[in-house]
Design a protein around this motif. Sequence first.
Motif, short mmCIF file in Angstrom:
data_model
loop_
_atom_site.label_atom_id
_atom_site.label_comp_id
_atom_site.label_asym_id
_atom_site.label_seq_id
_atom_site.Cartn_x
_atom_site.Cartn_y
_atom_site.Cartn_z
N ASN A 215 -21.26 -89.52 -96.86
CA ASN A 215 -20.68 -90.82 -96.51
C ASN A 215 -19.93 -90.61 -95.20
OD1 ASN A 215 -19.59 -93.42 -96.52
ND2 ASN A 215 -18.40 -93.15 -98.41
N PHE A 216 -19.48 -91.69 -94.62
CA PHE A 216 -18.50 -91.57 -93.55
C PHE A 216 -17.20 -91.04 -94.16
CE2 PHE A 216 -21.21 -94.94 -91.92
CZ PHE A 216 -21.21 -94.75 -90.55
N THR A 217 -16.30 -90.53 -93.33
CA THR A 217 -14.93 -90.31 -93.78
C THR A 217 -14.08 -91.47 -93.25
OG1 THR A 217 -14.33 -89.05 -91.82
CG2 THR A 217 -15.24 -87.81 -93.68
N PHE A 218 -12.94 -91.69 -93.90
CA PHE A 218 -12.15 -92.87 -93.54
C PHE A 218 -10.69 -92.52 -93.26
CE2 PHE A 218 -15.82 -94.37 -95.90
CZ PHE A 218 -16.32 -95.32 -95.01
N PRO A 219 -10.42 -91.87 -92.13
CA PRO A 219 -9.03 -91.68 -91.74
C PRO A 219 -8.34 -93.04 -91.57
CG PRO A 219 -10.53 -90.47 -90.29
CD PRO A 219 -11.35 -91.42 -91.10
N ALA A 220 -7.07 -93.08 -91.87
CA ALA A 220 -6.33 -94.34 -91.73
C ALA A 220 -4.87 -93.99 -91.48
CB ALA A 220 -6.45 -95.17 -93.01
N GLY A 221 -4.13 -94.96 -90.95
CA GLY A 221 -2.73 -94.68 -90.72
C GLY A 221 -1.98 -95.92 -90.30
N SER A 222 -0.67 -95.72 -90.13
CA SER A 222 0.20 -96.82 -89.73
C SER A 222 0.99 -96.42 -88.49
CB SER A 222 1.19 -97.14 -90.85
OG SER A 222 0.51 -97.73 -91.93
N TYR A 223 0.95 -97.28 -87.49
CA TYR A 223 1.67 -97.03 -86.25
C TYR A 223 2.72 -98.13 -86.07
CZ TYR A 223 -2.12 -93.79 -85.01
OH TYR A 223 -3.03 -92.76 -85.00
N CYS B 85 -10.48 -86.18 -98.43
CA CYS B 85 -11.80 -86.80 -98.48
C CYS B 85 -12.50 -86.31 -99.75
CB CYS B 85 -12.61 -86.41 -97.25
SG CYS B 85 -14.32 -86.93 -97.33
N THR B 86 -13.16 -87.24 -100.44
CA THR B 86 -13.71 -86.88 -101.76
C THR B 86 -15.11 -86.29 -101.69
OG1 THR B 86 -14.64 -89.08 -102.02
CG2 THR B 86 -12.41 -88.72 -102.89
N HIS B 87 -15.74 -86.34 -100.52
CA HIS B 87 -17.17 -85.98 -100.52
C HIS B 87 -17.52 -84.87 -99.55
CE1 HIS B 87 -17.58 -88.39 -96.88
NE2 HIS B 87 -16.90 -89.33 -97.48
N ASN B 88 -16.53 -84.18 -98.96
CA ASN B 88 -16.91 -82.96 -98.25
C ASN B 88 -16.06 -81.79 -98.74
OD1 ASN B 88 -14.51 -82.79 -96.54
ND2 ASN B 88 -15.43 -84.38 -95.25
N ALA B 89 -16.60 -80.61 -98.55
CA ALA B 89 -16.05 -79.41 -99.20
C ALA B 89 -14.62 -79.12 -98.76
CB ALA B 89 -16.95 -78.22 -98.91
N LEU B 90 -14.28 -79.50 -97.54
CA LEU B 90 -12.94 -79.19 -97.03
C LEU B 90 -11.94 -80.32 -97.28
CD1 LEU B 90 -14.04 -77.61 -93.61
CD2 LEU B 90 -13.28 -76.38 -95.66
N GLY B 91 -12.42 -81.47 -97.72
CA GLY B 91 -11.53 -82.61 -97.94
C GLY B 91 -10.93 -83.16 -96.65
N VAL B 92 -11.68 -83.01 -95.55
CA VAL B 92 -11.15 -83.39 -94.24
C VAL B 92 -11.80 -84.69 -93.76
CG1 VAL B 92 -10.63 -81.02 -93.62
CG2 VAL B 92 -12.88 -81.97 -93.05
N LYS B 93 -11.10 -85.39 -92.87
CA LYS B 93 -11.60 -86.70 -92.43
C LYS B 93 -11.84 -86.80 -90.91
CE LYS B 93 -9.16 -89.08 -96.18
NZ LYS B 93 -8.15 -90.09 -96.51
N GLY B 94 -11.07 -86.06 -90.11
CA GLY B 94 -11.23 -86.20 -88.66
C GLY B 94 -10.03 -86.87 -88.04
N CYS B 95 -9.61 -86.37 -86.87
CA CYS B 95 -8.36 -86.85 -86.28
C CYS B 95 -8.47 -87.15 -84.79
CB CYS B 95 -7.26 -85.81 -86.49
SG CYS B 95 -7.58 -84.27 -85.61
N GLY B 96 -9.65 -87.05 -84.23
CA GLY B 96 -9.77 -87.07 -82.77
C GLY B 96 -9.54 -88.41 -82.12
N GLU B 97 -9.79 -89.49 -82.83
CA GLU B 97 -9.79 -90.79 -82.17
C GLU B 97 -8.67 -91.73 -82.63
OE1 GLU B 97 -14.45 -91.65 -81.71
OE2 GLU B 97 -13.82 -90.78 -83.60
N ALA B 98 -8.02 -91.35 -83.74
CA ALA B 98 -7.07 -92.25 -84.39
C ALA B 98 -6.08 -92.89 -83.41
CB ALA B 98 -6.31 -91.48 -85.47
N GLY B 99 -5.46 -92.06 -82.60
CA GLY B 99 -4.43 -92.57 -81.70
C GLY B 99 -4.95 -93.67 -80.80
N ALA B 100 -6.15 -93.46 -80.25
CA ALA B 100 -6.72 -94.45 -79.33
C ALA B 100 -7.14 -95.72 -80.07
CB ALA B 100 -7.91 -93.85 -78.60
#
Lengths: 792, 156
Positions: free
Chosen positions: A633-641, A730-745
Amino acid sequence: MATNGIGAAVRRREDYRFLTGGGTYTDDIDRPGQVYAAFVRSPHAHARIKGVDKASALKVKGVVAVLTGADVAADKIGGLPCGWLIHSKDGSPMKEPPHPILAADRVRYVGDALAVVIADSLAAAKDGAQALKVDYQPLPAVASIAAAERAGAQTVHDDVPGNQCYDWHLGDKAAVDAAFAKAAHVTKLDIVNNRLIPNAMEPRAAIGEFDRATDSYTLYTTTQNPHVIRLLMCAFVLQLPESKVRVVAPDVGGGFGSKIFHYAEEAVLTWAAKKIGKPIKWTSDRAEAFLTDAHGRDHVTKAELALDKSGKFLAMRVATKANMGAYLSTFASSVPTYLYATLLAGQYTTPVIYAEVKSVFTNTTPVDAYRGAGRPEATYVVERLVEMAARELKIDPAEIRRRNFITQFPYQTPVALAYDTGNYEATLGEALKVADYAGYAKRRDASKAKGKLRGVGFACYIEACGIAPSAVAGALGARAGLYETATVRFHPTGTVTVLTGSHAHGQGHETTFAQVVAEKLGVAYEAVEIVHGDTGRIPFGMGTYGSRSLAVGGTALAKACDKIVAKGKKVAAHLLEAAETDIEFKNGKFSVAGTDKGVGIGEVAFACYVPHKFPIDKVEPGLEESAFYDPANFTFPAGSYICEVEVDADTGTVEIQSFVACDDFGNIVNPLIVEGQVHGGLTQGIGQALTEGCVYAADGQLLSGSFMDYAMPRADHVPSYKVSTKVTPCTHNALGVKGCGEAGAIGAPAALMNAITDALAPLGVRDFQMPATPLRVWQAIQAARGSKLAAD
Amino acid sequence: MTITVNLTVNGQKVTRQVEARTLLVQLLREHLDLTGTHVGCDTSQCGACVVQVDGVSAKACTLLAAQCEGANVLTIEGLAKDGKLHPMQEAFREHHGLQCGFCTPGMVMSALDIVRRHPSPDEATIRKELEGNLCRCTGYHNIVKAVAAGAKAMRG
């Protein structure tokens, strides 16, 4: 956790070479016998090429060759392909006009290349390019979406009537219209998502080389995905066997999306290198970069949100027009469609959403993915609408979001995505705390006392990263797979070489990927070497974009490590004279369950290469494993600014007082690097909202074509950030990671514009478009004062 | 027209015959193989090419090699001694003040010049003084921290 394992703030191993001038960027490479290329680029936004007088350049001292679009056509060289097929509402495929690597009969934007001059020095190549006489017949140009859509407008491509590339939609229009008809309140916004110029600090560069002895090519190039470049160039443009082409992406000085794409120069240099018989080097200067690196964003949108009396979202309706530029760049078509409209649910339970997107060709530089790619545009629509609705309904902006947050996972949105996990209240709550939202009124009054207007703005973003299950992407029109590869190679004496198809151009993979392998295999971090960026060394790869390196490439790495451990268990069982099922692996040691018998992974590796005592009937010697990981699946990073600004109403100057970011990237491998990614993303987002804007004159001349005209954010435009994270793995990859490269932008522009418009609201300003330069802010204030006077 | 330039670069005396139009950055990169000094723009805006000329920071894209006759030039390659990073380089490493590394040499060289003029710079001073250097990766946050920490380390 090992000292240098997953979760540790390891200082980057890349840094020593970069800090001592030891990096090797493409322009730092010189090949024996190398000559230099300068491209001849159209000074017109649109013109017919009536003739090219090669002799005018060939007589310049040092010029070796001049190649033109006619030579390209004569050699039957293919055009640059687009990697994603979009279908219009009526089922027809998007318009894909040819994109020649050198224009033969018509140029379609200022900077469109029509010839290359090759010389024995860079100065001679540039002199030759300047001397080349080209007979242009200028044509009318359309330099904006509005101009391209005007009735009777000049067409950029003869076979694309009305300049429309596609007219696409997503969602249930009837259900949305019905929900709007019953809504207690509708919030409307007209949005321009300003066009940006990526400006990685390293300009693009390439060296094409041909080796007659082996009939093979090497291309050194500033790319984020060398295998993708090899694939596209070989299969579509030059029709070469991939086995005869090596693409090397050495140290690359930033990408932000702009170095994903297969650019004409790469193919021209590779093709010309064989013709000339010498390596050919080209390095873009910054002026050329402004004109030819694919630009980003450039959407015009009408957005509406329907709410009930309590502020609950009932429906969203969005109509967007997107500028493709003069040709379709590699992933241009996917950005305003599947990377945009699918994100319009945001963090909310909006039950029905309808989006329609029309994209048009214009006589401007091609537009494609730029940090966030579609997701910043979606977040800007959603988060500006939500904040505006809160103001109109006089509901606190945090409260209106809470009333609409998705709280049950997995969650199927009405726009195709299925969020696996998240905790939006957690990041919002933390951001509110760090921002001292409770004390805001006091700070606003203090600002007022010194004559300044203070405002606060929120953005609760979501993004879809780690694109995507290949089958799903394929069904939506992607013309590529979207997996990643990794090879883990143990050496006989216990050190490890890792080959990854991901590519680092600032992200620090050499450090973080080594942390993952050290943790998974229980070997010393220092014993792990990460290799990336060379198709000659790495079997295959899809590269780095869309915050996918760790989520997809890292998972491939984890899978390869698991295979190493599985093989190691068989070997260890033999060495320990135990059953394989009794072997456990922990912290680099294979042991027999319930005993103190064990053997280290280093010894197992040695036994694999010196198989004297070895289960040779069951296991092959050697210890090297490869894995391909296709994401589930996609991963779904999210946050509040949360952003606070002070505005000087007399000068229109905006000063950011604080910027708080709380993100959920899932598990974190290296918090230092994650924070750095957020800082950088925030600054690019703030740049979009505050300083950056690509400006074309009506005739298609780029007016913001240098750092003196295009305002990059500088150190004193931005504050020190307050960043933190919350974790839902993350529930569907082995490391439980989502990605952080674009969130700020993705999140920053909406938070900042919400803050600025909040500050100006007491003056009667409702909204205005990015970038919020002092002039625009001041004009918005004057316009509001003008209407107020007229009303009085 | 070729000219002869004599200068000292990172403590070594060098003499080169170059075309008169050669810029200092071209002399460093193309004639002396010192590729740590980068070219990021063509309008003297980005600062990727900052070096020291006679102890003062200068944009090497904006000086002719000929103007540096007899000068003492220090580039990023000349900072670390015997494999040990200069305190400012170490501060950038410790505080993750670099990502892609392209602007980094210019940032470090500018940082040294900031410290020369402001031995104890506060955040506002550092941000203002960095206005001649662009970074697209770090958002400046960790560069500012690194410059402050480097300045402190240099004060001893």
